[in-house]
Design an enzyme around this catalytic site. Structure first.
Site, mmCIF file in Angstrom:
data_model
loop_
_atom_site.group_PDB
_atom_site.id
_atom_site.type_symbol
_atom_site.label_atom_id
_atom_site.label_comp_id
_atom_site.label_asym_id
_atom_site.label_seq_id
_atom_site.Cartn_x
_atom_site.Cartn_y
_atom_site.Cartn_z
ATOM 1 C CB THR A 8 -0.814 0.051 1.174
ATOM 2 O OG1 THR A 8 -1.713 -1.205 1.455
ATOM 3 C CG2 THR A 8 -2.017 1.153 1.106
ATOM 4 C CG ASP A 66 -3.369 -2.134 -3.462
ATOM 5 O OD1 ASP A 66 -2.447 -3.012 -3.907
ATOM 6 O OD2 ASP A 66 -3.827 -2.035 -2.113
ATOM 7 C CD GLU A 67 -4.080 -6.896 -2.189
ATOM 8 O OE1 GLU A 67 -3.740 -7.687 -2.835
ATOM 9 O OE2 GLU A 67 -3.928 -6.597 -0.748
ATOM 10 C CD GLN A 102 0.646 -11.798 -0.022
ATOM 11 O OE1 GLN A 102 -0.152 -11.702 1.077
ATOM 12 N NE2 GLN A 102 1.396 -10.776 -0.334
ATOM 13 N NE ARG A 118 -0.569 -13.126 5.817
ATOM 14 C CZ ARG A 118 -0.278 -12.287 5.140
ATOM 15 N NH1 ARG A 118 -0.598 -11.062 5.476
ATOM 16 N NH2 ARG A 118 0.476 -12.235 4.038
#
Length: 657
Positions: free
Chosen positions: A19, A203-204, A234, A593
Site C-alpha cells: 500500500t 492495487d491487489e 498471494q 502472517r
C-alpha cells in the site's frame, strides 16, 4: 528506477509495504504536476481506499486541496453506471440488489421454470455468479452449458437478468459486468470515461477477475499510464473468479512494461521467511522473488503434532495461556488460522475451557441483520418504486392485513397485466377481486409510501426515518417477535445505529440523497473489512480462516490442521490443474502472517462421521522444511487421547529436528 509514465508492474511480496508503494507513487505524480483529479486509484476494499487517501494527504501535508479519485472497483463502476445506465436500458435511479434480493428474485425464477428439482437456489446463483465474473452473458452461457443442470441454469440466468431489468436493478456482479459492456460496446462512453484520467493505478492486481481485467484494460489503453501492484504468490481467490494469469501475463498485454520487485519483508523474522520461500518455490508458474527479512531475531518456527483434533485445540489453547502468563503479551497478539469453516469449533471449546477471550472473525455483516434489512427495504422503496424485492419484504412487515394470499394475488395481477407490482398496489383500477377490508389495507399502505416518499425529499433523511419507524411502530414489532429483552434491545440498537449512519452520511455529504446513501450502504455492506476491523479491535485471540487472514499480521500465529485433505484441501486433490498451487499460496499467506513466532500443528487422527481416522501430514510441511534446516519440532502428547496414532501416521509425520 523512476517510472512515472507508461505501464508498470510492481511485484510486492508479503510484508514489503504494498500500500505504501501505491500511495507514494500517487503523491509523486502530484508533485510532478499531475492534477490530483486526473489520477484514478482502484482497490478491493473500502478500508484500503480510505487508508490510501489518508496516507496521500499526510505525504502531501495539505499542499493541494483537490484529491485523487480512489475507491473500490464496484464504487467506481457505480459512478460510471449512474452516468450511462440508460444506454443499457436501465434508469438513472437504478437499485443495487444485495444477496437477499438476489435470492428472492432467483426463487421466483425457479418457480417460473418449473424445471428439475435438482437445480437448487444455491446452484442457480452460483452458476450465475461464476458466469458473470468470467464476463459470460446469458446467450454465451446457453452455448457453454453441458449438463442438464447447466442448461436449466442458463435459462434461469436469462430470466434472472430480465427480472433485474424489469426492476431497474443491478446485482453486485452486474456493477462490473455492465460497466465492462459500456466500455467495450459503446465507443463514446469509453472515450468519455478514459479521458477523465491520465493515470490509473490498481492495487491487489492478482485478485482481478475477467470483468475487472477488461475494465482496467479498456480505461488504460488510451493513455497507457497503468501501474498495477500485487503479488502472484498471494492469489488465493480463484474460487470467486480471481485469475492469477492477469498478473503473470502482464507483460504480454503491455510488452514495454517495466517490472519492479519488492522483496524486503518488514513483518516476519528470517526463520519464518525461510519456510515461506521454501514452500512457494514449489509453484513453478510464478514471478520469481525471494523474501528477505529487514530485521533480525525471533524464534524458530515449530511443528507440533497431536494424537487427535481435540488434543490439538487443547494444546494450542494451553500454549497461548502459557505465553500470556509469562507477561508481555495481550490476547490480541495471538491468532489461530484454519483452512475450513468447520475447524474453529474445537478451538472455541478449548479457548472457553481455558477462559481465554477470543473472537471468531467472519461473522455476519451489520447490514445482513434482519432488522437492518427491514428498515433498508423501506428506504429502498421510498427511493425506487421499481424495487419489487424490497416492496414485497415490507408490504406486510409489520403485519397490516396483507397476507400471503393477497400478495400472491397482487403478483398474478401484475404478471397478467404486464405492470409492476407497485402499479397494481398504488392504482385501484389495476386491483380486482380483493375483499373491501384487504383492499383498504393495500390502499393505506400505498398512501403511506407516497406520504413518506414526499417527506424523504423534503426533510433530513435521519428524521424522516425516525418518523417512519414510529409510524409503523417497528420497536413494538421487535418486542412482539423476540421474547428475550436482551435480544430485543440489541436489535433495536441496530436500528438506532442505522439511523445514526444516516445522520453521519448527511453530515459528510451536504445535500445527500437517499439514493446516494443506499448506494453507499450497498457497497460498504459487501465489504466485510469494516466488520473484521471492529472484531479485531477487541483484546481477544483471533480465530480466523486463512482466506480472511490475508492482509493481517500477528506476533504469534498458529497455523493448524496441517494435514492432507485440510491443507491442501481435499477438493484441490480431486481435480487436475493448478488447484494445488492455490492451496500452496494459501498456506504461504498463513505463514507470512506471523511476525515473531509461528507454530504449525497437525492431528495424527481426525474424526469423520464420528470415527477416528488416520491423517497424513501435509505435503506443505515437507516442502517447507525439506530444502534447508528444519524448524524445531516437538511431539506433544494429548491429555486424553481418543485413539493412538497408527504406524502409518507415525511413518508419514515430519521428523523432529
Amino acid at each position: 528506477m523512476r517510472a512515472l509514465a507508461g505501464p508498470l508492474l510492481v511485484l510486492a511480496g508479503a510484508g514489503t509495504g504494498k500500500t505504501r508503494v501505491v500511495t507514494y507513487r500517487i503523491a509523486e505524480l502530484i508533485r510532478h504536476g499531475t492534477p490530483p483529479a486526473r489520477i484514478l486509484g482502484v482497490t478491493f476494499t473500502n478500508k484500503a481506499a480510505a487508508e490510501m487517501q489518508q496516507r496521500i494527504q499526510t505525504l502531501l501535508r495539505g499542499s493541494v486541496s483537490a484529491r485523487p479519485i480512489i475507491g473500490t472497483f464496484h464504487a467506481y463502476c457505480v459512478r460510471i453506471l449512474r452516468r450511462h445506465a440508460r444506454r443499457l436500458g436501465y434508469p438513472d435511479s437504478f437499485t443495487i440488489y444485495d444477496q437477499g434480493d438476489q435470492e428472492s428474485l432467483a426463487r421466483g425464477v425457479l418457480r417460473e421454470l418449473g424445471g428439475p428439482g435438482a437445480l437448487s437456489l444455491r446452484d442457480l446463483l452460483q452458476c450465475i455468479g461464476r458466469w458473470k465474473t468470467h464476463a459470460v452473458r446469458p446467450p454465451e452461457a446457453e452455448k457453454l452449458a453441458q449438463t442438464d443442470d447447466e442448461h436449466w441454469a442458463a435459462v434461469g440466468y436469462r430470466r434472472y437478468q430480465q427480472g433485474l431489468r424489469c426492476a431497474g436493478a443491478f446485482d453486485f456482479d452486474d456493477l462490473l459486468l455492465c460497466t465492462e459492456e459500456l466500455l467495450t460496446g459503446h465507443a463514446a462512453v469509453l472515450r468519455e470515461e478514459a479521458a477523465r484520467f491520465d493515470h490509473l493505478l490498481v492495487d491487489e492486481y492478482q485478485d482481478t477477475n475477467a470483468t475487472q481485467y477488461l475494465i482496467v484494460k479498456a480505461l488504460a489503453s488510451p493513455h497507457r499510464n497503468l501501474c498495477v501492484v500485487g503479488d502472484d504468490d498471494q492469489s488465493i481467490y480463484g474460487w470467486r473468479g480471481a485469475q492469477v494469469e492477469h498478473i503473470l501475463s502482464f507483460r504480454r498485454d503491455w510488452p514495454d512494461a517495466k517490472v519492479i520487485r519488492l522483496e524486503e519483508n518488514y513483518r516476519s523474522t528470517a526463520e519464518i521467511l525461510t519456510l515461506a520461500n521454501n514452500l512457494i518455490a514449489f509453484n513453478k508458474t510464478r514471478h520469481t522473488k525471494v523474501l528477505r527479512a529487514a530485521r533480525s531475531g525471533g524464534q524458530k518456527p515449530r511443528i507440533e503434532q497431536f494424537p487427535h483434533e481435540t488434543a490439538e485445540a487443547d494444546g494450542v489453547a494451553a500454549d497461548i495461556d502459557l505465553w500470556l502468563r509469562r507477561g508481555g503479551w495481550e490476547p490480541r497478539d495471538f491468532a489461530i488460522l484454519c483452512r475450513t469453516n468447520e475447524q474453529p469449533r474445537a478451538f472455541e471449546v478449548a479457548l472457553r475451557q481455558a477462559k481465554l477471550p477470543y473472537v471468531l472473525i467472519g461473522t455476519s455483516s451489520f447490514y445482513d441483520r434482519k432488522e437492518v434489512r427491514d428498515v433498508l427495504a423501506y428506504l429502498r422503496v421510498l427511493a425506487s418504486s421499481r424495487d419489487e424485492s424490497s416492496l414485497l419484504r415490507i408490504i406486510n412487515n409489520p403485519p397490516r392485513g396483507i397476507g400471503p394470499a393477497t400478495i400472491e394475488h397482487l403478483l398474478q395481477e401484475a404478471v397478467q397485466s404486464g405492470r409492476s407490482v407497485w402499479e397494481v398496489v398504488s392504482q385501484p383500477q389495476h386491483r380486482h377481486a380483493l375483499p373491501p377490508r384487504v383492499d383498504k389495507a393495500v390502499r393505506d399502505f400505498a398512501e403511506f409510501i407516497h406520504r413518506f416518499r414526499h417527506r424523504a425529499q423534503s426533510m433530513p433523511l435521519a428524521e424522516c426515518t425516525r418518523q417512519l419507524l414510529g409510524a409503523i411502530d417497528y420497536q413494538g414489532e421487535l418486542n412482539r417477535i423476540y421474547a428475550e429483552p436482551v435480544e430485543r434491545d440489541a436489535r433495536w440498537r441496530d436500528v438506532e445505529e442505522l439511523v445514526n449512519a444516516l445522520a453521519a452520511y448527511q453530515d459528510q455529504h451536504p445535500g445527500a440523497s437517499l439514493r446516494g446513501f443506499l448506494d453507499d450502504v450497498m457497497l460498504t455492506g459487501q465489504d466485510f473489512d469494516d466488520e473484521k476491523e471492529k472484531q479485531l479491535q477487541r483484546n481477544a485471540v483471533a480465530l480466523i480462516t486463512l482466506h480472511s487472514a490475508k492482509g493481517l499480521e500477528f506476533p504469534h500465529v498458529y497455523l493448524v490442521g496441517m494435514e492432507e485433505g485440510l491443507l491442501p484441501h481435499r477438493h484441490s486433490l480431486e481435480v487436475e490443474g493448478t488447484a494445488i498451487d492455490e492451496e500452496r499460496r494459501l498456506c504461504y499467506v498463513g505463514v507470512t502472517r506471523a511476525q515473531e513466532r509461528l507454530t504449525l500443528t497437525l492431528a495424527l487422527t481426525r474424526r469423520k462421521w464420528g470415527k477416528p481416522r488416520d491423517s497424513i501430514p501435509s505435503r506443505f510441511l515437507y516442502e517447507m522444511i525439506g530444502r534447508t534446516g528444519r524448524p524445531a519440532a516437538k511431539k506433544t502428547a494429548a491429555r486424553a487421547p481418543h485413539a493412538a496414532p497408527s504406524k502409518r501416521a507415525r511413518k508419514r509425520q515430519p521428523r523432529s529436528g
